[in-house]
Scaffold this active site. Structure first.
Site, PDB file in Angstrom:
ATOM      1  N   SER A   1       0.835  -1.198   0.000  1.00 50.02           N
ATOM      2  CA  SER A   1       0.000   0.000   0.000  1.00 50.02           C
ATOM      3  C   SER A   1       0.867   1.243   0.000  1.00 50.02           C
ATOM      4  O   SER A   1       2.012   1.225   0.453  1.00 50.02           O
ATOM      5  CB  SER A   1      -0.896   0.015   1.234  1.00 50.02           C
ATOM      6  OG  SER A   1      -0.130   0.296   2.402  1.00 50.02           O
ATOM      7  N   ASP A   2       0.312   2.335  -0.518  1.00 48.96           N
ATOM      8  CA  ASP A   2       0.915   3.610  -0.174  1.00 48.96           C
ATOM      9  C   ASP A   2       0.712   3.793   1.326  1.00 48.96           C
ATOM     10  O   ASP A   2      -0.199   3.216   1.920  1.00 48.96           O
ATOM     11  CB  ASP A   2       0.263   4.752  -0.960  1.00 48.96           C
ATOM     12  CG  ASP A   2       1.160   5.969  -1.048  1.00 48.96           C
ATOM     13  OD1 ASP A   2       2.099   6.077  -0.239  1.00 48.96           O
ATOM     14  OD2 ASP A   2       0.919   6.829  -1.911  1.00 48.96           O
ATOM     15  N   TRP A   3       1.564   4.584   1.938  1.00 45.70           N
ATOM     16  CA  TRP A   3       1.576   4.678   3.402  1.00 45.70           C
ATOM     17  C   TRP A   3       0.283   5.351   3.887  1.00 45.70           C
ATOM     18  O   TRP A   3       0.131   6.567   3.796  1.00 45.70           O
ATOM     19  CB  TRP A   3       2.813   5.423   3.848  1.00 45.70           C
ATOM     20  CG  TRP A   3       3.993   4.549   4.152  1.00 45.70           C
ATOM     21  CD1 TRP A   3       4.743   4.574   5.301  1.00 45.70           C
ATOM     22  CD2 TRP A   3       4.593   3.517   3.345  1.00 45.70           C
ATOM     23  NE1 TRP A   3       5.744   3.627   5.243  1.00 45.70           N
ATOM     24  CE2 TRP A   3       5.684   2.963   4.065  1.00 45.70           C
ATOM     25  CE3 TRP A   3       4.307   2.994   2.091  1.00 45.70           C
ATOM     26  CZ2 TRP A   3       6.478   1.930   3.583  1.00 45.70           C
ATOM     27  CZ3 TRP A   3       5.094   1.963   1.584  1.00 45.70           C
ATOM     28  CH2 TRP A   3       6.165   1.440   2.326  1.00 45.70           C
TER      29      TRP A   3
END
Length: 766
Positions: A253-255
């Protein structure tokens, strides 16, 4: 070139090796030894950039680092401050926009190798880059990280960078999949788009990154697509990446891009990361474990995620698998290269990349180059001349070992030959590291920065402008260096206009009034409006953030030591109102209806109404005026395109194109030959032409040379939503060869029914 070539080849083969049936059985055996708690620990962050390990079985953590302009500093496990009081200086690479402006896969691959080696030297497994979202609008705050408005150029550049990164034993992580073309409400904007635009414009670069670049990991984006967060998306990420492309790499995931345990658990995401230290509360931590125990998510779905993690570790050489006497899989430490950091070779490669990234947009009367000895006194004007950029922009920030500014570079070359003075002429953003607290707040909706200008600031700008203009008349040459900085090109916020900030338009006009031969140099990650002065300026140069050696590279081009060869990777429009997203769209989106609120947790919906007409596809199809066209870039010499011929395949379509070019000027130079394909009679919904191939040719004065370019079959295909497949279009096409999308020098008609070769005169060659 940097390391022993045999070692490089071994690492590359190891990193890309296939997982065979025996290895799959070992992975299944190892997964069978894991408890549910151990599995859950492996699939989410246990620190800000590290997943959980399983010491009992010898399974290590995965360690990530931000990129793609260099390896970011180490942070404390649970907070966004330096881990050890030292930022561990690293090499600072040219931005994605700068690398794409080289149109040179070889130099981009070498820049990737620098990044890969430095990532390994810092003990990381995955570097979060390259960034390759399509530049849909010039307002996007992260455009400086992205590569192009064109999917072929973006995909070719990204693939080259990935090959370089992974040849050093580091995993590349192309980002952000997909449709992440704005920062406004970036976590909460829902994107609606037709399938043709999705498959022809926004997906090809990612597919190239995975299939041609061989990327081992992929990052999901923050935004939603058709009502579903893309990090949890089964209707795009799983459907396309896992099923249509049959890719078995790791998806992270993106953070902070994951929101719901059950969709994330059932979906294609393998690792859930975020920016906050409540690691056990991440959706794929305790919430997912509870969902598995409640029967909402089968444990087999978690097992699939673990298999992707283990495959990545094997491909990197991070672990090795064996079997004990009981037939159980055992884990041992693998063999990986050590990497290297801040070497002279790295610095030389980045200097070469920065040289090729400089784009000469205009040069009437040969105002440039300013050669040593040609004048006694030069005035450099502009806050941007003495500005560094490595320490800002969001997660692309780098604690650079050093950064040569344009003023430094000019003084390095011209200092002994003439007097080089500098005046700011205007104010600019603060030249300091960004506030460390920004990261923890990055999941909040940005309210935008206050860009209002008070009377005191207006007075200071007027005084600085008048002082610079008064001085300019007394110098032999004047060079203005300005543009944007990371107060405008930055993560988390889009620009509200494409006008130059800090009163730079007024300053440039004043300088041109005082000295008409003023050369204008702009540094930015996106197009800026030049309408206030572009017709008056005789010389205009653009470059994006060009890394630690950017100032030296720019100075070498301005003084003629290096011939400019960069080309624009995106169109520079005249105004924001004339861009396709503004003409057709509702950027940055509209509020949701009640019905939409009921089915999605978004704040805005953004419809890409321009469809496939992004960038030059729009401008060329509708014959819309632009300031500088896609692919444009001049040299200090001139090139004549003499002839072109094709070689055809069994179906009569060209498989390759040979172009002959002559250097008709007085300097050695490099031309980037561009080939565009289009239907001979395009329908209203079709572009006039689309980039099909490109390549570099270096020629001495008077020299004639040829370059052969491969023409992919995809150049004669388009996506058919009804068939959900790419299909070959009508038989008759035109290949247009030139120096930009609007500087076409040669054209060749081609037909799928022909079995002969046509040259530019239409004559048939057997």
């Amino acid at each position: 070139m940097i390391q022993n070539s045999a070692k490089q080849n071994t690492v590359k083969q190891n990193s890309m090796k296939n997982i065979n049936s025996n290895t799959n059985r070992q992975i299944e055996s190892l997964i069978g030894q894991l408890t549910l708690d151990e599995k859950i620990a492996m699939i989410h962050g246990s620190e800000l950039f590290r997943t959980g390990a399983v010491p009992r079985l010898g399974i290590p953590a995965l360690v990530f680092s931000d990129g793609p302009m260099g390896v970011r500093q180490d942070f404390r496990p649970d907070g966004w401050t330096s881990a050890d009081g030292s930022k561990k200086p690293t090499s600072y690479l040219p931005s994605g926009s700068a690398l794409a402006a080289t149109w040179d896969p070889d130099i981009i691959e070498m820049a990737g190798l620098v990044l890969g080696e430095e990532t390994r030297a810092r003990g990381k497994d995955v570097i979060l880059g390259p960034s390759l979202n399509i530049k849909r609008t010039p307002l996007c705050g992260r455009n400086f990280e992205y590569m192009s408005e064109d999917p072929l150029l973006a995909g070719t550049a990204a693939s080259a960078m990935i090959r370089g990164i992974q040849s050093a034993g580091t995993a590349a992580c192309p980002k952000h999949f997909a449709l992440n073309s704005q920062e406004t409400e970036r976590l909460w904007v829902n994107v609606e788009i037709d399938d043709r635009a999705l498959y022809e414009i926004y997906l090809p670069a990612f597919r190239a990154a995975l299939e041609e670049g061989g990327a081992l990991t992929l990052m999901g984006s923050y935004n939603l697509y058709r009502g579903q967060h893309l990090c949890e998306s089964r209707n795009l990420t799983e459907k396309v990446v896992r099923n249509e492309w049959n890719w078995d790499g790791l998806i992270v995931s993106d953070w902070g891009g994951t929101h719901h345990a059950v969709p994330a658990g059932l979906g294609p995401l393998d690792v859930d990361m975020s920016v906050t230290p409540d690691f056990d509360d991440y959706p794929m931590a305790e919430p997912l474990k509870a969902a598995v125990k409640a029967g909402k998510v089968p444990e087999s779905a978690v097992d699939l995620k673990i298999s992707h993690i283990l495959k990545l570790m094997l491909r990197l050489g991070k672990i090795a698998l064996d079997s004990n006497e009981d037939g159980e899989t055992t884990v041992s430490k693998g063999i990986r290269p050590a990497g290297s950091l801040n070497t002279p070779q790295h610095q030389m490669l980045l200097l070469e990349a920065a040289r090729e990234a400089v784009v000469l947009l205009k040069n009437e009367g040969s105002i440039l180059p300013v050669e040593p000895g040609s004048c006694e006194r030069i005035l450099v004007v502009g806050a941007g001349a003495d500005r560094t950029h490595s320490n800002g922009g969001g997660s692309a920030e780098v604690a650079a070992l050093y950064e040569i500014t344009p003023l430094d570079g000019l003084r390095n070359i011209l200092g002994g030959a003439c007097q080089v003075d500098w005046l700011p002429g205007c104010e600019a953003g603060a030249d300091k590291a960004q506030d460390a607290s920004w990261q923890e707040k990055s999941l909040e909706t940005s309210e935008g920065r206050d860009r209002s200008v008070d009377e005191a600031t207006k007075l200071r700008r007027k005084e600085l402008r008048e002082a610079a203009a008064a001085a300019a008349a007394d110098y032999d040459r004047v060079i203005f260096i300005g543009g944007l900085d990371h107060d405008y090109d930055l993560e988390g916020q889009d620009r509200d206009s494409i006008e130059l900030p800090y009163g730079q338009d007024e300053l440039i006009c004043a300088l041109l009034d005082a000295n008409p031969n003023t050369a204008v140099i702009l540094v930015s990650g996106s197009p800026v409006s030049m309408e206030a002065w572009a017709d008056r300026a005789k010389a205009v140069v653009w470059c994006s953030y060009a890394g630690m050696e950017g100032g030296n590279a720019l100075a070498e081009v301005l003084t003629g030591e290096v011939d400019p060869s960069g080309k624009l990777p995106e169109t520079f429009p005249r105004s924001l109102e004339e861009t396709p997203a503004a003409v057709f769209g509702d950027f940055p989106g509209r509020p949701l209806t009640d019905a939409e609120h009921a089915r999605m947790d978004a704040h805005l919906t953004q419809t890409y109404r321009e469809g496939i007409f992004v960038g030059y596809r729009y401008y060329d199809r509708f014959d819309a005026p632009v300031r500088f066209s896609f692919g444009h870039g001049l040299s200090y010499t001139d090139f004549e395109y003499l002839e072109a011929s094709t070689m055809t395949g069994p179906d009569g379509l060209p498989t390759s194109l040979r172009v002959t070019v002559k250097n008709t000027g007085g300097r050695p130079g490099t031309e980037i030959v561009q080939v565009y394909a289009g239907k001979a009679s395009p329908d209203e919904e079709d572009p006039v032409r689309e980039l099909a191939a490109f390549g570099r040719i270096e020629l001495y004065p008077g020299e004639t040379g040829s370059i052969t370019l491969k023409i992919p079959a995809a150049a004669f295909m388009q996506f058919d939503p009804k068939a959900h497949a790419f299909v070959r279009t009508v038989p008759d096409h035109i290949l247009s060869i030139g120096s930009s999308s609007r500087d076409i020098r040669l054209s060749i008609p081609v037909s799928a029914e022909a079995d002969k070769i046509h040259n530019t005169n239409g004559e048939e060659n057997v």
